[in-house]
Design a protein around this motif. Sequence first.
Motif, mmCIF file in Angstrom:
data_model
loop_
_atom_site.group_PDB
_atom_site.id
_atom_site.type_symbol
_atom_site.label_atom_id
_atom_site.label_comp_id
_atom_site.label_asym_id
_atom_site.label_seq_id
_atom_site.Cartn_x
_atom_site.Cartn_y
_atom_site.Cartn_z
ATOM 1 N N PRO A 215 0.829 -1.205 0.000
ATOM 2 C CA PRO A 215 0.000 0.000 0.000
ATOM 3 C C PRO A 215 0.868 1.262 0.000
ATOM 4 O O PRO A 215 1.926 1.281 0.613
ATOM 5 N N GLN A 216 0.420 2.266 -0.721
ATOM 6 C CA GLN A 216 1.156 3.521 -0.702
ATOM 7 C C GLN A 216 0.190 4.697 -0.693
ATOM 8 O O GLN A 216 -0.969 4.574 -1.062
ATOM 9 N N HIS A 217 0.703 5.801 -0.249
ATOM 10 C CA HIS A 217 -0.083 7.032 -0.200
ATOM 11 C C HIS A 217 -0.501 7.377 -1.632
ATOM 12 O O HIS A 217 0.349 7.422 -2.527
ATOM 13 N N PRO A 218 -1.794 7.637 -1.851
ATOM 14 C CA PRO A 218 -2.238 7.891 -3.230
ATOM 15 C C PRO A 218 -1.490 9.051 -3.889
ATOM 16 O O PRO A 218 -1.260 9.032 -5.091
ATOM 17 N N PHE A 219 -1.116 10.051 -3.081
ATOM 18 C CA PHE A 219 -0.482 11.221 -3.673
ATOM 19 C C PHE A 219 1.013 11.014 -3.896
ATOM 20 O O PHE A 219 1.696 11.909 -4.400
#
Lengths: 403, 383
Positions: free
Chosen positions: A87-91
């Motif tokens: 998972p990663q930060h969308p931005f």
Amino acid sequence: MAGRPHYSYEIARRKLEPALRYLRLELHDVPRPEIYASPVSRAFLDENSCHLMFKPAESIRLIKGIRNIAWVAWDFDRLTGQKKPGPQHPFADMRRMLAIPDEIWTPCEMTWQVFRSAGIANVHRIPAPIAVPKTPTRIRFPNIPPDLDKIAWINLRIGFGRYAEINQAFPSRPHRLSDIILDFYGGRQPLVITTLLRPQEPRKNLTALVGGFLEFHHEHPEALLLIKLVVDNNSDRLDNVLTGVLRSCISGYELIDSNAIWLATDYFAEPVLADLYRFSAAYLCSSLAEGQNPPLQEAMAWGAVPVTPRHAAMQDYISKANAVIVRWLRHSIDRHGTALGLDPDSSWQVCTSADVARALRRLAGLSEDARRELGMRAHATIAGDFSVASVARSIQSRFFQRR
Amino acid sequence: MTHTVFVEVGPLQELRYSGIPNVTLNLCRYWLQQPDEASRFFLGPYVIDRRAIKTVVAARSGGLFQTMLASKQAIGGFAANEARRCPTPVGLFPNVKSVQGLFDLSFQIVHDLSFLLSPEFHHPDTIAHHALTILRDLGTNARTFCVSQATAQDLTTYLDVPADRITVCHPGADPPPDIDQHWRNLPDGEPTRPYILVPGTIEPRKNLDLVLIGLQRIPQLLARYDWVFIGSPGWLIAFDDRISKYGLGEHYRRGAIKWLGYVDEYQKAFLYRHAELAIYPSFFEGFGIPVVEAMYFGCPVVCSYSSGIPEAGGDAVFYFDPTSLPSFERTLLSALRRLRLERASLRAASRRQASRFTWHNFGLRIDQAIAETVAENSRTGRW
């Protein structure tokens, strides 16, 4: 126009403002563009309003309902957030963020190509303009303007390992420029080489810059390197810079104690910075990656000879005809602390101390006339492609195309 | 029943019910009013006993819920087993999804994207908790509910959620059903000094500084009114520090500025009913429930025209730009002038606007959208 505090973008914004005013555009600051979501809150805008933001990709925020343009600089050959597992930060996904505004403006051709090949369609090259004097005149000792001579410089005295405490035992004493020349150059005009950089940025390649100059200075004691460090003067005081920041950015030495390398962290007003460039024979850059490099361009505008590698943004304005070129090699990114992070699949352009020293020797080998000629060509290059009027024309063509 | 809605009740563990716990409470209240077989309640892997939820909703007590969970009184088996026994089990998550893959379809309420759009207002742990799960959650939603058109626009703009997979459901603002009974026990009486109410958790996004700077700059505001701040202590800032920062300590000590901390629904209702007006200066809100709560009791509102707040306030409030002190001061002074001349009509307009938002309608709209999505998926054989 919007922009939260972010050093490089704040500078870009400040530099682009004259070009927008040149076009007689009405400018308003919008500190929080993301909050205007409904017709009632957008009542202060009309259909011709355009939101121009100066932010890194992860901070792009739109004013919904009008045209949004993001001015984004990027120094690397890949975007962040691509194909990362987990998972990663969308931005953090640069491609996602760059696709959000109607249009992206970016200051150099290389970044334009990187964005285009990542699938970002509406990208245009709009550099931050540089204020260009009509005819740059040089300054020589002893005619140092008083405001420039007020600046406090300290010599580079930095220890590692067993010498780590050298600054406490022998603190560097602040000198004015005229004192440096009188005390260490016998009152004769040195070969002044200047650079301006944020020492925390690994891409500035401080080890090669300092090491290359030291190697060169060994053969050319008439040379003087002035480094204007861009730091937060509240938290990064000069002594902290020496004992903390610089120690983490320079490697391979046990002790550097040089009376030929001088540092300043004071704020330089624009005219004082201009005087510093007028006083300098050359501007030295050893960067591994650059999105535009306005300090180098400003020095060129004032007639200093650029001594720099020709890669990334510098490809747009550096050539053998107007610069002494530092040799460089493409290399995978092997350091933390870059905007891209440690990324062995991406590359930047590495020059070594030996490369810098070699280029400086070539500079020293040039006659005064040859140096002046290079400086004039450097000035002409910036005046032609990066002046306020020239950038304003590019901006106008974007607005005109839209209508 | 064609389907069974499993309502996730994690937010009810919060000690104080405001914001998302309050939304969850009202969702539970809605589903408790529907036939038993229409819904279940769950938390993590456990089914939560319906009677326990009834008790917690009636008591509005997260502490009680925690106690019942700890003593296992509230637990009624495993959600996975219960889901197998129910026709088309669907999950309804009032916030972040606590479990994945348990239900045939899942639905989620997204309140706002402030943690992405204004991260400077949030603790890094909060950002990580929400930001690292949001794409996964949205990607597995059959439908996403947004509390405002503003939040829906943010989802489509920044996270590529198709607009046709979003349903906007404005929350309610009506007070607990037993509020009248509660009021009957209170003595009648007007406040001895007029006061202005400023609701909001003590955290930077609520932009309370704007009000405090206004008070510092316009002394007659303190001469004429008391200023009552209500809201729990939050994060990154402290109320006392802000008072000191703006040199308002003396007014705070002598009571012209009061901070009451958290107040429950009954106290809040009382305060709104008697307030001269309420100010809501927030930089960013999914919807702005406090705006509608104030208006429900006829309290005129001066609020920021930010994010989802105009959807709550409509034409019945006084708007200012939360990034502009002059805009705030102009709007506040103009509202106070108009209040002197048109008090009754302004209070009536507030009540009219607030009456558009009820918790029952909020639950009903979600219920209907779930039913439509289930029917649509059944027709297209999507699962």
